[in-house]
Design a protein around this motif. Structure first.
Motif, mmCIF file in Angstrom:
data_model
loop_
_atom_site.group_PDB
_atom_site.id
_atom_site.type_symbol
_atom_site.label_atom_id
_atom_site.label_comp_id
_atom_site.label_asym_id
_atom_site.label_seq_id
_atom_site.Cartn_x
_atom_site.Cartn_y
_atom_site.Cartn_z
ATOM 1 N N ILE A 182 57.906 18.116 83.635
ATOM 2 C CA ILE A 182 59.227 18.461 83.104
ATOM 3 C C ILE A 182 59.320 19.969 82.864
ATOM 4 C CG2 ILE A 182 60.790 18.164 81.156
ATOM 5 C CD1 ILE A 182 59.730 15.328 80.861
ATOM 6 N N ASP A 183 58.286 20.544 82.264
ATOM 7 C CA ASP A 183 58.293 21.984 82.014
ATOM 8 C C ASP A 183 58.252 22.773 83.315
ATOM 9 O OD1 ASP A 183 58.373 21.535 79.314
ATOM 10 O OD2 ASP A 183 56.206 21.687 79.046
ATOM 11 N N PHE A 184 57.436 22.330 84.259
ATOM 12 C CA PHE A 184 57.284 23.094 85.496
ATOM 13 C C PHE A 184 58.557 23.062 86.327
ATOM 14 C CE2 PHE A 184 56.238 23.535 89.980
ATOM 15 C CZ PHE A 184 55.567 24.748 89.966
ATOM 16 N N PHE A 185 59.083 21.883 86.577
ATOM 17 C CA PHE A 185 60.273 21.785 87.414
ATOM 18 C C PHE A 185 61.525 22.271 86.693
ATOM 19 C CE2 PHE A 185 57.533 18.631 89.515
ATOM 20 C CZ PHE A 185 57.573 19.135 90.795
ATOM 21 N N GLY A 186 61.447 22.339 85.370
ATOM 22 C CA GLY A 186 62.590 22.840 84.626
ATOM 23 C C GLY A 186 62.582 24.341 84.472
ATOM 24 N N LYS A 187 61.402 24.976 84.472
ATOM 25 C CA LYS A 187 61.291 26.395 84.187
ATOM 26 C C LYS A 187 60.796 27.225 85.358
ATOM 27 C CE LYS A 187 60.189 25.493 79.314
ATOM 28 N NZ LYS A 187 59.188 25.688 78.251
ATOM 29 N N SER A 188 60.087 26.583 86.274
ATOM 30 C CA SER A 188 59.464 27.361 87.349
ATOM 31 C C SER A 188 60.499 27.985 88.270
ATOM 32 C CB SER A 188 58.531 26.468 88.176
ATOM 33 O OG SER A 188 58.012 27.179 89.272
ATOM 34 N N GLN A 189 60.248 29.180 88.688
ATOM 35 C CA GLN A 189 61.145 29.874 89.608
ATOM 36 C C GLN A 189 60.899 29.458 91.057
ATOM 37 O OE1 GLN A 189 60.584 34.030 88.906
ATOM 38 N NE2 GLN A 189 61.405 33.957 86.829
ATOM 39 N N GLN A 190 59.721 28.902 91.347
ATOM 40 C CA GLN A 190 59.436 28.499 92.722
ATOM 41 C C GLN A 190 60.237 27.254 93.107
ATOM 42 O OE1 GLN A 190 57.051 29.207 90.504
ATOM 43 N NE2 GLN A 190 55.793 30.836 91.347
ATOM 44 N N ILE A 191 60.334 26.319 92.229
ATOM 45 C CA ILE A 191 61.056 25.077 92.518
ATOM 46 C C ILE A 191 62.092 24.916 91.421
ATOM 47 C CG2 ILE A 191 60.863 22.605 92.911
ATOM 48 C CD1 ILE A 191 58.006 23.005 93.670
ATOM 49 N N ASN A 192 63.306 25.391 91.654
ATOM 50 C CA ASN A 192 64.317 25.425 90.605
ATOM 51 C C ASN A 192 65.492 24.507 90.870
ATOM 52 O OD1 ASN A 192 65.492 26.789 92.677
ATOM 53 N ND2 ASN A 192 65.538 28.780 91.676
ATOM 54 N N SER A 193 65.396 23.631 91.851
ATOM 55 C CA SER A 193 66.504 22.714 92.100
ATOM 56 C C SER A 193 66.004 21.490 92.828
ATOM 57 C CB SER A 193 67.608 23.389 92.916
ATOM 58 O OG SER A 193 67.147 23.636 94.217
ATOM 59 N N ALA A 194 66.751 20.399 92.689
ATOM 60 C CA ALA A 194 66.400 19.161 93.379
ATOM 61 C C ALA A 194 66.530 19.305 94.887
ATOM 62 C CB ALA A 194 67.287 18.021 92.888
ATOM 63 N N LEU A 195 67.382 20.214 95.343
ATOM 64 C CA LEU A 195 67.559 20.420 96.774
ATOM 65 C C LEU A 195 66.300 20.976 97.419
ATOM 66 C CD1 LEU A 195 71.189 21.823 96.778
ATOM 67 C CD2 LEU A 195 70.433 19.641 97.703
ATOM 68 N N GLU A 196 65.567 21.795 96.697
ATOM 69 C CA GLU A 196 64.323 22.332 97.243
ATOM 70 C C GLU A 196 63.259 21.234 97.330
ATOM 71 O OE1 GLU A 196 63.502 25.612 94.724
ATOM 72 O OE2 GLU A 196 64.850 26.963 95.798
ATOM 73 N N LEU A 197 63.261 20.310 96.374
ATOM 74 C CA LEU A 197 62.366 19.161 96.475
ATOM 75 C C LEU A 197 62.759 18.284 97.660
ATOM 76 C CD1 LEU A 197 62.035 18.108 92.730
ATOM 77 C CD2 LEU A 197 60.358 19.298 94.131
ATOM 78 N N PHE A 198 64.059 18.171 97.895
ATOM 79 C CA PHE A 198 64.539 17.407 99.044
ATOM 80 C C PHE A 198 64.107 18.070 100.340
ATOM 81 C CE2 PHE A 198 67.371 13.764 98.616
ATOM 82 C CZ PHE A 198 67.435 13.336 99.927
ATOM 83 N N ALA A 199 64.039 19.402 100.335
ATOM 84 C CA ALA A 199 63.581 20.126 101.523
ATOM 85 C C ALA A 199 62.138 19.765 101.850
ATOM 86 C CB ALA A 199 63.709 21.627 101.300
ATOM 87 N N VAL A 200 61.316 19.620 100.823
ATOM 88 C CA VAL A 200 59.926 19.228 101.031
ATOM 89 C C VAL A 200 59.859 17.821 101.636
ATOM 90 C CG1 VAL A 200 57.741 18.743 99.860
ATOM 91 C CG2 VAL A 200 59.110 20.710 99.167
ATOM 92 N N PHE A 201 60.706 16.915 101.128
ATOM 93 C CA PHE A 201 60.736 15.551 101.668
ATOM 94 C C PHE A 201 61.186 15.554 103.127
ATOM 95 C CE2 PHE A 201 63.304 11.711 102.504
ATOM 96 C CZ PHE A 201 62.294 10.760 102.439
ATOM 97 N N SER A 202 62.210 16.343 103.437
ATOM 98 C CA SER A 202 62.700 16.410 104.811
ATOM 99 C C SER A 202 61.648 16.971 105.752
ATOM 100 C CB SER A 202 63.971 17.270 104.880
ATOM 101 O OG SER A 202 65.013 16.666 104.163
ATOM 102 N N LEU A 203 60.909 17.974 105.275
ATOM 103 C CA LEU A 203 59.823 18.518 106.081
ATOM 104 C C LEU A 203 58.745 17.467 106.324
ATOM 105 C CD1 LEU A 203 58.587 21.004 107.459
ATOM 106 C CD2 LEU A 203 57.545 21.603 105.264
ATOM 107 N N GLY A 204 58.488 16.645 105.294
ATOM 108 C CA GLY A 204 57.526 15.560 105.471
ATOM 109 C C GLY A 204 57.969 14.544 106.496
ATOM 110 N N THR A 205 59.258 14.214 106.507
ATOM 111 C CA THR A 205 59.752 13.266 107.511
ATOM 112 C C THR A 205 59.671 13.856 108.913
ATOM 113 O OG1 THR A 205 62.045 14.034 107.178
ATOM 114 C CG2 THR A 205 61.303 12.145 105.876
ATOM 115 N N PHE A 206 59.836 15.177 109.035
ATOM 116 C CA PHE A 206 59.677 15.807 110.352
ATOM 117 C C PHE A 206 58.238 15.664 110.845
ATOM 118 C CE2 PHE A 206 58.019 19.669 112.415
ATOM 119 C CZ PHE A 206 58.668 19.566 113.633
#
Length: 293
Positions: A182-206
């Motif tokens: 919760i702290d990391f995904f809420g505060k981290s600048q590297q992963i700051n939105s659910a869309l970026e997590l979705f990008a990781v999932f899409s890359l995995g499906t590729f």
């Protein structure tokens, strides 16, 4: 036909008739079995999932154990390396490495297709293509992602306690942030939105789907294919830049970015579409590639 042939020979050949009947009966059973394989059966899916776990559970356990060992060494070295503070942002480095390791694990899907003999045995298993495909999705995504997250969380806390003990023995006062998703995904600048997590999932499906294009060295060839696709995308953007902006020089992207809202622009919206919708293309593509085999 058999009776006519037997009568021409003078008397019925009972052995030939019986063998022909058995062959016809077995053919009907085989055709019925293959017909049922065209549909989804939950019982057959569970049996195939159980079979895959029984055959490959050591590989899965060793992979997770290797990840845990790498995470532990990385974090302990970082937390005891003559620093004053180890904040929540510094966990992003090892999380990025774990995402790369997860991509490799996803790229190892359908291991039986790496050889001709293994591919033949795998494709002849009494299960439908959808069931075989769903088993790999379950193991590579539904099972592995929560398992890897749990392993990371446990290892991060164990590393924190170990580093605190080492720093205490060496009389060093280091402020180590306790890891929390919760702290990391809420505060981290590297992963700051659910869309970026979705990008990781899409890359995995590729990676998951592109692996079916190849037999040997599938993960290496998939990485090369991904780099080539990214380079092709950049070339398209450069071409569009030259078309819509004649002042563009050389190999550079110079497209006009229109502001659509407070935190939304046309280029970002375009990338969001690619991120959010690409998996809808990759997963069916992988299914039809497996069905073609």
């Amino acid at each position: 036909v058999i009776n006519s042939y037997s009568l021409k020979m003078g008397k019925p050949n009972q052995s030939l008739i019986w063998n022909s009947f058995l062959m016809l009966s077995s053919t009907k059973k085989y055709n019925k079995c293959m017909a049922t394989n065209k549909f989804f059966s939950s019982a057959r899916f569970l049996k195939m999932l159980k079979n895959d776990i029984m055959l490959n559970y050591k590989t899965y356990v060793y992979y997770l154990a290797g990840m845990a060992g790498g995470i532990f060494i990385w974090l302990v070295l970082g937390m005891t390396n003559n620093i004053v503070e180890y904040d929540i942002y510094r966990y992003g480095e090892i999380i990025g490495i774990c995402l790369l390791a997860g991509g490799i694990f996803v790229g190892m899907s359908f291991p039986d297709l790496s050889t001709s003999k293994g591919a033949g045995m795998y494709l002849l298993l009494p299960a439908s293509t959808f069931e075989k495909y769903l088993v790999q999705i379950f193991i590579r995504f539904i099972f592995f992602i929560p398992a890897a997250m749990l392993v990371f969380w446990i290892t991060a806390h164990f590393s924190e306690w170990t580093a605190m003990f080492i720093n205490y023995m060496n009389k060093r006062n280091v402020d180590i942030a306790s890891f929390s998703y919760i702290d990391f995904f809420g505060k981290s600048q590297q992963i700051n939105s659910a869309l970026e997590l979705f990008a990781v999932f899409s890359l995995g499906t590729f990676v998951f789907a592109a692996r079916l294009f190849f037999k040997r060295f599938a993960i290496v060839k998939t990485i090369i294919l991904g780099i080539a696709a990214f380079f092709f995308f950049i070339c398209i953007m450069v071409l569009l830049s030259h078309i819509f902006d004649p002042s563009t020089q050389g190999f550079e992207v110079n497209l006009k970015d229109i502001k659509l809202g407070k935190e939304l622009s046309s280029m970002r919206l375009f990338l969001y579409y690619i991120v959010c919708l690409s998996w809808i293309f990759f997963l069916p593509m992988g299914y039809f590639l497996l069905k073609e085999k």
